[in-house]
Design a protein around this motif. Structure first.
Motif, PDB file in Angstrom:
ATOM      1  N   SER A 223       0.812  -1.220   0.000  1.00 38.04           N
ATOM      2  CA  SER A 223       0.000   0.000   0.000  1.00 38.04           C
ATOM      3  C   SER A 223       0.848   1.273   0.000  1.00 38.04           C
ATOM      4  O   SER A 223       0.319   2.370  -0.175  1.00 38.04           O
ATOM      5  CB  SER A 223      -0.912   0.018   1.230  1.00 38.04           C
ATOM      6  N   LEU A 224       2.161   1.115   0.159  1.00 39.83           N
ATOM      7  CA  LEU A 224       3.042   2.278   0.272  1.00 39.83           C
ATOM      8  C   LEU A 224       3.514   2.748  -1.106  1.00 39.83           C
ATOM      9  O   LEU A 224       3.617   1.947  -2.041  1.00 39.83           O
ATOM     10  CB  LEU A 224       4.251   1.930   1.146  1.00 39.83           C
ATOM     11  N   PRO A 225       3.844   4.030  -1.219  1.00 39.26           N
ATOM     12  CA  PRO A 225       4.400   4.529  -2.490  1.00 39.26           C
ATOM     13  C   PRO A 225       5.806   3.999  -2.724  1.00 39.26           C
ATOM     14  O   PRO A 225       6.359   3.283  -1.886  1.00 39.26           O
ATOM     15  CB  PRO A 225       4.394   6.049  -2.292  1.00 39.26           C
ATOM     16  N   ASN A 226       6.398   4.370  -3.822  1.00 38.24           N
ATOM     17  CA  ASN A 226       7.722   3.858  -4.167  1.00 38.24           C
ATOM     18  C   ASN A 226       8.808   4.377  -3.230  1.00 38.24           C
ATOM     19  O   ASN A 226       9.789   3.694  -2.971  1.00 38.24           O
ATOM     20  CB  ASN A 226       8.068   4.231  -5.611  1.00 38.24           C
ATOM     21  N   LYS A 227       8.622   5.602  -2.710  1.00 38.10           N
ATOM     22  CA  LYS A 227       9.594   6.201  -1.797  1.00 38.10           C
ATOM     23  C   LYS A 227       8.918   6.520  -0.466  1.00 38.10           C
ATOM     24  O   LYS A 227       7.804   7.057  -0.453  1.00 38.10           O
ATOM     25  CB  LYS A 227      10.175   7.481  -2.396  1.00 38.10           C
ATOM     26  N   PHE A 228       9.617   6.230   0.629  1.00 38.12           N
ATOM     27  CA  PHE A 228       9.080   6.530   1.959  1.00 38.12           C
ATOM     28  C   PHE A 228      10.185   6.361   2.998  1.00 38.12           C
ATOM     29  O   PHE A 228      11.293   5.904   2.677  1.00 38.12           O
ATOM     30  CB  PHE A 228       7.881   5.631   2.295  1.00 38.12           C
ATOM     31  N   ILE A 229       9.878   6.730   4.237  1.00 38.72           N
ATOM     32  CA  ILE A 229      10.834   6.605   5.340  1.00 38.72           C
ATOM     33  C   ILE A 229      10.191   5.811   6.464  1.00 38.72           C
ATOM     34  O   ILE A 229       9.066   6.114   6.885  1.00 38.72           O
ATOM     35  CB  ILE A 229      11.264   7.983   5.878  1.00 38.72           C
ATOM     36  N   LEU A 230      10.895   4.800   6.959  1.00 43.42           N
ATOM     37  CA  LEU A 230      10.458   4.056   8.140  1.00 43.42           C
ATOM     38  C   LEU A 230      11.290   4.513   9.330  1.00 43.42           C
ATOM     39  O   LEU A 230      12.518   4.647   9.224  1.00 43.42           O
ATOM     40  CB  LEU A 230      10.652   2.556   7.945  1.00 43.42           C
ATOM     41  N   LYS A 231      10.624   4.748  10.459  1.00 41.24           N
ATOM     42  CA  LYS A 231      11.321   5.227  11.649  1.00 41.24           C
ATOM     43  C   LYS A 231      10.837   4.472  12.886  1.00 41.24           C
ATOM     44  O   LYS A 231       9.646   4.161  12.999  1.00 41.24           O
ATOM     45  CB  LYS A 231      11.051   6.712  11.891  1.00 41.24           C
ATOM     46  N   ALA A 232      11.750   4.235  13.808  1.00 47.92           N
ATOM     47  CA  ALA A 232      11.348   3.871  15.165  1.00 47.92           C
ATOM     48  C   ALA A 232      11.064   5.174  15.903  1.00 47.92           C
ATOM     49  O   ALA A 232      11.839   6.121  15.827  1.00 47.92           O
ATOM     50  CB  ALA A 232      12.460   3.092  15.859  1.00 47.92           C
ATOM     51  N   ASN A 233       9.945   5.219  16.609  1.00 42.79           N
ATOM     52  CA  ASN A 233       9.521   6.476  17.252  1.00 42.79           C
ATOM     53  C   ASN A 233      10.210   6.738  18.574  1.00 42.79           C
ATOM     54  O   ASN A 233      10.127   7.845  19.109  1.00 42.79           O
ATOM     55  CB  ASN A 233       8.008   6.433  17.518  1.00 42.79           C
ATOM     56  N   HIS A 234      10.913   5.745  19.117  1.00 40.27           N
ATOM     57  CA  HIS A 234      11.338   5.802  20.517  1.00 40.27           C
ATOM     58  C   HIS A 234      12.850   5.869  20.705  1.00 40.27           C
ATOM     59  O   HIS A 234      13.327   5.866  21.836  1.00 40.27           O
ATOM     60  CB  HIS A 234      10.809   4.571  21.254  1.00 40.27           C
ATOM     61  N   THR A 235      13.599   5.898  19.603  1.00 39.22           N
ATOM     62  CA  THR A 235      15.051   5.902  19.712  1.00 39.22           C
ATOM     63  C   THR A 235      15.644   6.886  18.722  1.00 39.22           C
ATOM     64  O   THR A 235      14.948   7.515  17.940  1.00 39.22           O
ATOM     65  CB  THR A 235      15.647   4.505  19.438  1.00 39.22           C
ATOM     66  N   ASN A 236      16.961   6.964  18.736  1.00 44.80           N
ATOM     67  CA  ASN A 236      17.687   7.840  17.834  1.00 44.80           C
ATOM     68  C   ASN A 236      18.395   7.019  16.767  1.00 44.80           C
ATOM     69  O   ASN A 236      19.065   6.032  17.082  1.00 44.80           O
ATOM     70  CB  ASN A 236      18.711   8.661  18.632  1.00 44.80           C
ATOM     71  N   GLY A 237      18.238   7.398  15.502  1.00 45.43           N
ATOM     72  CA  GLY A 237      19.021   6.796  14.432  1.00 45.43           C
ATOM     73  C   GLY A 237      18.501   5.498  13.866  1.00 45.43           C
ATOM     74  O   GLY A 237      19.148   4.894  13.001  1.00 45.43           O
ATOM     75  N   HIS A 238      17.349   5.038  14.311  1.00 44.46           N
ATOM     76  CA  HIS A 238      16.792   3.788  13.789  1.00 44.46           C
ATOM     77  C   HIS A 238      15.772   4.116  12.700  1.00 44.46           C
ATOM     78  O   HIS A 238      14.550   4.091  12.910  1.00 44.46           O
ATOM     79  CB  HIS A 238      16.160   2.976  14.919  1.00 44.46           C
TER      80      HIS A 238
END
Length: 305
Positions: free
Chosen positions: A100-115
């Protein structure tokens, strides 16, 4: 104790993140600065950040460092138009609907730095590796992973998926990090070309290059760069987001002239990186007025304390 032996001891003690906060802060600060920490009278910027970790603990901070929960705060304070587009939120990486996602996107962990994982071509994405990474990352606790950064301790781990941001004429985004003290931005920490040739410089609110930098591990921005057309707006938005907080760093991106909120940070670089020249650690520390600690309490737990 010789300097080498003490350094060896500090290096191992700073890995024991279950130590009492007052003890751990002194170990952490001395290891990275080479100076002793007086929690009763901290002077330079990072010394005050260590004090912040130990004593400044309003519950609101847990919301403000949570990359998902902070969105409600930003929407209330300045409006949702400054938030990056959110595609989805998940508790379990196995539930991610990649199709369901577009070709470009960003995945992030909400609770840490740099993940974070930046996806520029979904067809090249190894979905199983993403799931494995996030299964591991969601078990991490930033408080124990870094230097007892208190605000992150109770953040509920999630995966957030946001729009991939890019300026038309640049390969990477420029980070504008506003150092705000008592609701007033004082200067901007600017980062360029993170992916290729990372450079950093500090600028005043008129976008003049200042005579100090943040950490010699970065290349310096040695000349003037173009002033963003929306600088005044980002300054004002930072002012609104930092109200009633003794210190917070407010991060923005400028994407083709549009201000996009990044995050709020209370412990820049985990108090590990020094400003240079050395005297600016005290000069910037003087901007930071610590709240008074009630003698009957171990920590400040309310912004009205």
């Amino acid at each position: 104790m010789s300097h080498k032996i003490r350094r060896f001891a500090l290096r191992h003690l700073r890995k024991v993140r279950s130590l009492p906060p007052k003890i751990y802060a002194k170990i952490h600060y001395e290891y990275f600065s080479g100076k002793k920490l007086d929690l009763n009278n901290p002077q330079d910027f990072n010394a005050k950040i260590e004090w912040y970790k130990v004593f400044f603990r309003p519950k609101l901070l847990t919301t403000l460092v949570d990359k998902y929960a902070v969105r409600s705060y930003v929407e209330e304070k300045i409006g949702k138009q400054y938030l990056n587009e959110l595609y989805a939120v998940y508790d379990n990486p196995e539930d991610i609907d990649f199709d369901s996602l577009p070709n470009k996107f960003i995945l992030k962990a909400n609770h840490t730095n740099g993940h974070n994982i930046i996806v520029t071509n979904k067809e090249d994405l190894n979905r199983e590796k993403v799931i494995i990474k996030f299964k591991k990352w969601l078990t991490k606790n930033q408080y124990y992973r870094r230097g007892q950064e208190w605000a992150y301790k109770d953040v509920d781990p999630k995966i957030i998926i946001e729009k991939f941001l890019k300026e038309d004429d640049k390969n990477t985004l420029i980070d504008y990090k506003f150092y705000c003290f008592d609701g007033q931005p004082k200067f901007i920490d600017v980062h360029l070309d993170r992916e290729e040739d990372h450079k950093q410089g500090c600028f005043d609110l008129e976008f003049n290059l200042l005579p100090f930098g943040k950490s010699k591990s970065y290349k310096s921005i040695s000349s003037e760069i173009g002033k963003p057309t929306n600088l005044d707006e980002m300054v004002e938005l930072s002012r609104k987001l930092s109200q009633n907080l003794p210190f917070v760093r407010v991060d923005f991106y400028s994407v083709n002239g549009k201000s996009v909120f990044g995050e709020l940070t209370f412990y820049p670089s985990d108090a590990r990186k020094q400003f240079y020249p050395e005297e600016y650690n005290k000069i910037i520390g003087d901007y930071f007025t610590l709240p008074k600690l009630n003698s009957k309490k171990e920590a400040i737990t309310n912004l009205d304390d």
